[in-house]
Each structure stands twice: as structure tokens, then as C-alpha cells.
Design an enzyme around this catalytic site. Structure first.
Site, PDB file in Angstrom:
ATOM      1  N   ARG A  60       0.825  -1.197   0.000  1.00 34.42           N
ATOM      2  CA  ARG A  60       0.000   0.000   0.000  1.00 34.42           C
ATOM      3  C   ARG A  60       0.869   1.262   0.000  1.00 34.42           C
ATOM      4  NH1 ARG A  60      -1.799   0.747   4.425  1.00 34.42           N
ATOM      5  NH2 ARG A  60      -1.014  -1.006   5.632  1.00 34.42           N
ATOM      6  N   LYS A 200      -8.892  -1.905   0.471  1.00 35.42           N
ATOM      7  CA  LYS A 200      -8.716  -1.018   1.610  1.00 35.42           C
ATOM      8  C   LYS A 200      -9.445   0.302   1.412  1.00 35.42           C
ATOM      9  CE  LYS A 200      -6.377  -3.690   4.289  1.00 35.42           C
ATOM     10  NZ  LYS A 200      -7.091  -4.320   5.444  1.00 35.42           N
ATOM     11  N   HIS A 219     -11.036  -3.806  11.924  1.00 35.54           N
ATOM     12  CA  HIS A 219      -9.967  -4.414  11.126  1.00 35.54           C
ATOM     13  C   HIS A 219      -9.611  -5.724  11.808  1.00 35.54           C
ATOM     14  CE1 HIS A 219      -5.665  -4.168   9.304  1.00 35.54           C
ATOM     15  NE2 HIS A 219      -6.499  -4.784   8.509  1.00 35.54           N
ATOM     16  N   SER A 239      -1.817  -6.008   9.138  1.00 33.54           N
ATOM     17  CA  SER A 239      -1.304  -7.017   8.224  1.00 33.54           C
ATOM     18  C   SER A 239      -0.013  -7.609   8.784  1.00 33.54           C
ATOM     19  CB  SER A 239      -1.026  -6.402   6.852  1.00 33.54           C
ATOM     20  OG  SER A 239      -2.208  -5.927   6.269  1.00 33.54           O
ATOM     21  N   LYS A 243      -3.918 -12.395  11.476  1.00 37.12           N
ATOM     22  CA  LYS A 243      -5.381 -12.425  11.410  1.00 37.12           C
ATOM     23  C   LYS A 243      -5.887 -13.566  10.530  1.00 37.12           C
ATOM     24  CE  LYS A 243      -6.546  -8.439   9.834  1.00 37.12           C
ATOM     25  NZ  LYS A 243      -5.215  -8.092   9.328  1.00 37.12           N
ATOM     26  N   THR A 244      -5.338 -13.664   9.322  1.00 36.81           N
ATOM     27  CA  THR A 244      -5.794 -14.681   8.379  1.00 36.81           C
ATOM     28  C   THR A 244      -5.442 -16.075   8.874  1.00 36.81           C
ATOM     29  OG1 THR A 244      -5.591 -13.174   6.503  1.00 36.81           O
ATOM     30  CG2 THR A 244      -5.597 -15.520   6.005  1.00 36.81           C
ATOM     31  N   ASP A 258     -10.494 -10.372   7.423  1.00 36.15           N
ATOM     32  CA  ASP A 258      -9.858  -9.059   7.503  1.00 36.15           C
ATOM     33  C   ASP A 258     -10.753  -7.924   7.980  1.00 36.15           C
ATOM     34  OD1 ASP A 258      -7.522  -7.496   7.183  1.00 36.15           O
ATOM     35  OD2 ASP A 258      -8.210  -6.777   5.241  1.00 36.15           O
ATOM     36  N   ARG A 324       1.260 -12.436  -1.865  1.00 30.37           N
ATOM     37  CA  ARG A 324      -0.094 -12.744  -1.410  1.00 30.37           C
ATOM     38  C   ARG A 324      -0.866 -13.565  -2.430  1.00 30.37           C
ATOM     39  NH1 ARG A 324      -2.299  -9.680   2.917  1.00 30.37           N
ATOM     40  NH2 ARG A 324      -0.870  -8.104   3.707  1.00 30.37           N
TER      41      ARG A 324
END
Length: 531
Positions: A60, A200, A219, A239, A243-244, A258, A324
Site C-alpha cells: 500500500r 482497503k 480491522h 497485516s 489475522k488470516t 480481515d 499474497r
């Protein structure tokens, strides 16, 4: 024959975009794959995946995000965290981008953001790249084909990587820009091939819109126990904090990985897919996510692969650590079909502590939860943002400051209200370093993290013996089956206890300095929970 894939009264011409070349509405995955290959945007991979490089931008670009400063949002945007763009500059940006688009082929997806029909946002995404259209088709929620003929968008995103902004003319920082205009209900994205900007941007929108409705945007990833949609766990974190990985527990039902909302009705996923990091991904540790890397239609971003066999190299980060894969939720066998569940029973705040100070798990009081939510301590991991090459300790309020258009206290108050009503138990989980800081210690063993989370979610951890952490004041279990007792006491994992103490003091001072900005904005009980 009429094209039932688009509302005949809501074509791009009806939105003021004239003179484009071929425009493709709501193509399905095979057609988008064919178009992307025809246009040489990437390569066909094993199992029918799509292998792509995002170019110079492999993460990002938060410094290039702007909110258009209009009267309607003047008093509600957190301007210290969101760069402003003047309306006239946005208008010039739109006009110049529209002129640049003339005669070129474009791809359109009409999608939903939000599994709760009462809260969802209807979004049209216009993509210069076919694979970007495939990506966002995975990541947002797909309407039933019968709904497309009457679809109109609440918001429109135009993504044009080949367009370069002019800072002097367009009021931005560089040739790259992500500009959000709440009056025109439009987002413009230019000069970046990184697909994550699309999702995002939608998350940022919902983070602005939902609090006005009393809905907490989060988030976080989320899952629930099989057969019990009221046994919900949410996992806050930036990130790279897990989380995933941690929400994709095969023994629980995945709601999403997410972005979620928490309303009076319960928890709901914003998305229809997952965007998982693949660095060091293994079939043994994460079999379901790994399996998606040979699934038809999965988008594989910035991974090194063998040019002959097309085998992916999950350990080669020479392109970026932020490699990713993007895939729809139905690729995960235990994913929720609805994206809906009850209110959270357990709230897990994930941090990646590069200092090696924090324990692997701690139980928080509601006041401590508020303190750590507003603090948002973690470490930026390589590749998640442009220019981040090694872990950098940071404080990202609400575990997602780059996506928060409102003041953090608004989200903090919403979370406190929700916890107060639901009685949820809050945990702080460190997936970062142990035995020393980054460069000396090692990453927290994922098996230990999973064992601790399992004990927290099944309720058995509440029956453990706890000690009070001398640095942060939260409760830390003394012993948990399947976890080395030494791991639970970070000081014991260091070869030099005095060095640990010095590091802990350094981190505590960082916490104190960061939280000074909130001292006049939080209640006394939250101040008392501060270190």
C-alpha cells in the site's frame, strides 16, 4: 438480446464516462482470466491460478491517500491522519483521468460490501486491468446474477494504474494517488498496480459510514464455533500479525479474514474473499490456504516461481515479503456461507512485538482493552507498506490507523459500548518475537499461539492460574497444557534478564509517550489502566 449483467440505465455513459473503448460488465472468473492473459497482464499458473507482478508498488501507499476536504466532512474527518485534497484538485484529477481513459478497454464489477443487507454498501469498481477486476470480484461480495439488472452503486471506484498524477495540478504528493470524495461518492486510484488498494479503499469508506449508524467497523478476522453462531471470536490486528492464519482454524467456522462490522444484530463480514500472505506458507501448517495457491482463479501476487514447472517458491522474498494470494471465501471448506454470526464472545488483539517483551497471551480488563485498542501497538512487517524493509515497531490506533477516517476515540467508545453490552472477554496475543528482539530472538511458535487461542476460546484458559505482569499490569497465565511454561514468562526466554528489563522500560516509555494524545479524551478508568 439485452445484457442482463448490467443495469441498462446504469452504464458508464450514464455516470458521465464517455469515449471509452470496449467495456466489459460483470465478467465471470473464466472470462476475466482469458482477458488478463490476452492482455499479457500475467501468466496462467498451476491449477488455473493467475500469476502476476504488481510492478514497482508491492504494498500500500498510505502517504498517497487523500480525502477531499468538503463542508460535509470538514468536522468529522481525522485530518491529522488523513491528508486533505481540495475539491477543485479532485475535479481536475477526475477530468484528466477520464481523458486518459478514452479509447481504452475497461472492466466493471458491481459488488456488495457487507454481508448484512441492512448495512451493506453497493460498489461499482472500474478497472483498467482485468486481473484487478478478478481480484475485487474475489474480495467483495458478489450479487446474485438476477440482481445485476437493477444494480446501482452507492460509490464508484476508478482504478487506472497507467495514469500518473501531477502533484502540482492534482494537489497530491506524487504520481501515485488514492483520492476519496465523499460528496461525489467516488474514489480515484492511479499509478499503482497493487490490488490491495481497492479493498482497503472500501474498508476506509465503511469505517466512515458505519459509526454514524452505531455500528463498530473492525480491522479483524472472525470465526465461530461449529453449530454455534453465538460463540464468535474476532481477531484485531494489522497485516502480518496473523489475522488470516489464526482465524482459519479448521475446527471453527471462518466468517472472514480481515474486515467486519459489529451491530446490534451481531458480527458481519464486509468481504466475500480472503487476501492471504504466502511468505513461508506451508501445506502442513496451513493446508486450506496453501491449497488455494493451485485453485482455479486464485490471484497469486508477486511470488517467485519456476519458469518451466510453474512451482511457487514460498520462501523466496526477493520480490517482496508481502507476497499474497486472493481467493473467494468458498475456497475455504469451513467458511460461513452467510458471513453473519452473533456478537463476539472473545476479542483477541493481535500484536507483533519486535522488541521481544510481551508475553504470548494476556487477559485484559475492559479498560485495558480500551487502552490497547487505542494504542494499537505492533510492528509493521516488510512489504505491507511501500519502503518497509524490516519490522518497525509502531503504534497504529485501532489496529488500523491507515484506514481510520474518524478520530480514534469514536471507534474506541463504540468498542467499549459493545464490550459493555456483550460481556466479551478480551485477550492480547503477541505473535512477534520471543527470547530477544528482532535480529536476536525468534518468532513466536505458531503451535504455541494456536494452543493458547484454543484454550482461550474453549473457556479452559479462564480456569488457569494467572500472574500480574510487572510491566503492563495485565494477567498472564502461569501454565497452559501444550505450551512451554518458560514461553509464558518473556523475561525467562532471554539469556540476559537485565537486557530484557532495559528493553521493557524502553517499550513502556514508548507506550506512555504515544498515549499522551488520548489522556484528555478518555475516561478516568481507562487512564488508570494505562502503564
Amino acid at each position: 438480446m439485452a445484457d442482463t449483467r448490467v443495469n441498462p440505465a446504469f452504464r458508464l455513459e450514464d455516470q458521465g464516462l464517455h469515449g471509452l473503448g470496449a467495456v466489459h460488465y460483470n465478467l465471470l472468473e473464466p472470462a476475466l482470466m482469458e482477458a488478463a492473459i490476452r492482455r499479457a497482464e500475467g501468466h496462467l499458473g498451476l491449477g488455473g491460478t493467475f500469476l502476476v507482478s504488481t510492478g514497482a508498488k508491492t504494498g500500500r501507499s498510505p502517504k498517497d491517500k487523500f480525502v477531499v476536504r468538503t463542508a460535509s466532512v470538514e468536522d468529522s474527518i481525522w485530518w491529522d491522519n488523513n491528508a486533505a485534497m481540495e475539491p477543485a484538485a479532485f475535479d481536475r484529477l477526475y477530468q484528466d483521468m477520464a481523458a486518459h481513459m478514452q479509447g481504452k478497454e475497461y472492466f466493471v464489477q458491481d459488488l456488495y460490501a457487507g454481508a448484512d443487507s441492512d448495512q451493506r454498501l453497493d460498489v461499482r469498481v472500474i478497472s483498467e486491468l482485468a486481473w484487478h477486476n478478478l481480484f475485487i470480484r474475489h474480495l467483495l461480495r458478489r450479487p446474485d446474477p438476477s440482481e445485476l439488472a437493477s444494480f446501482t452503486a452507492d460509490w464508484t471506484i476508478i482504478n487506472c494504474p497507467s495514469f500518473k498524477a501531477d502533484p502540482a495540478r492534482h494537489g497530491c504528493r506524487s504520481a501515485t494517488v488514492i483520492a476519496m470524495n465523499f460528496d461525489r461518492k467516488m474514489i480515484l486510484i492511479a499509478n499503482t498496480g497493487y490490488a490491495g488498494e481497492n479493498k482497503k479503499a472500501v474498508f476506509t469508506l465503511l469505517n466512515y459510514i458505519l459509526p454514524e449508524r452505531g455500528v463498530m467497523p473492525m480491522h479483524c478476522s472472525a470465526n465461530h464455533a461449529p453449530g454455534d453462531t453465538d460463540d464468535v471470536a474476532v481477531f484485531f490486528g494489522l497485516s502480518g500479525t496473523g489475522k488470516t492464519t489464526l482465524s482459519a482454524d479448521p475446527s471453527r467456522v471462518l466468517i472472514g479474514d480481515d474486515e467486519h462490522g459489529w451491530s446490534d444484530k451481531g458480527t458481519f463480514n464486509f468481504e466475500g474473499g480472503c487476501y492471504a500472505k504466502t511468505i513461508n506458507l506451508s501445506a502442513e501448517a496451513e493446508p486450506q490456504i496453501h491449497a488455494t495457491t493451485t485453485r482455479f482463479g486464485t490471484v497469486i501476487e508477486n511470488m517467485v516461481y519456476d519458469l518451466v514447472t510453474l512451482e511457487l517458491d514460498f520462501e523466496d522474498s526477493s520480490i517482496t515479503e508481502n507476497m499474497r494470494c486472493a481467493y473467494p471465501l468458498e475456497a475455504i471448506s469451513n467458511a460461513s456461507a452467510t458471513g453473519l454470526a452473533g456478537e463476539p464472545k472473545n476479542i483477541i488483539m493481535l500484536t507483533s512485538d519486535a522488541y521481544g517483551v510481551m508475553p504470548p497471551i494476556a487477559r485484559l480488563t475492559p479498560q485495558q482493552a480500551m487502552y490497547h485498542f487505542l494504542s494499537g501497538f505492533t510492528s509493521k512487517t516488510p512489504g505491507t507498506e511501500d519502503g518497509v524493509m524490516e519490522p518497525q515497531p509502531t503504534f497504529s490506533t485501532c489496529f488500523g490507523a491507515p484506514f481510520m477516517p474518524r478520530r480514534p476515540e469514536e471507534y474506541g467508545r463504540l468498542l467499549a459500548e459493545r464490550i459493555g453490552k456483550s460481556g466479551a472477554t478480551c485477550w492480547l496475543v503477541n505473535t512477534g518475537w520471543t527470547g530477544g528482539p528482532f535480529g536476536t530472538g525468534k518468532r513466536m511458535p505458531i503451535k504455541a499461539t494456536r494452543a493458547l487461542l484454543t484454550a482461550a476460546l474453549d473457556g479452559s484458559l479462564n480456569n488457569a492460574e494467572f500472574r500480574t505482569d510487572p510491566n503492563f499490569g495485565f494477567e498472564v497465565p502461569v501454565s497452559v497444557p501444550g505450551v512451554d511454561d518458560t514461553l509464558l514468562d518473556p523475561r525467562q526466554t532471554w539469556a540476559d534478564g537485565a537486557a530484557y528489563d532495559a528493553q521493557a522500560e524502553k517499550l513502556k516509555s514508548m507506550f506512555r509517550e504515544n498515549f499522551e494524545q488520548y489522556l484528555d479524551k478518555v475516561d478516568e478508568d481507562v487512564k488508570a489502566a494505562a502503564i
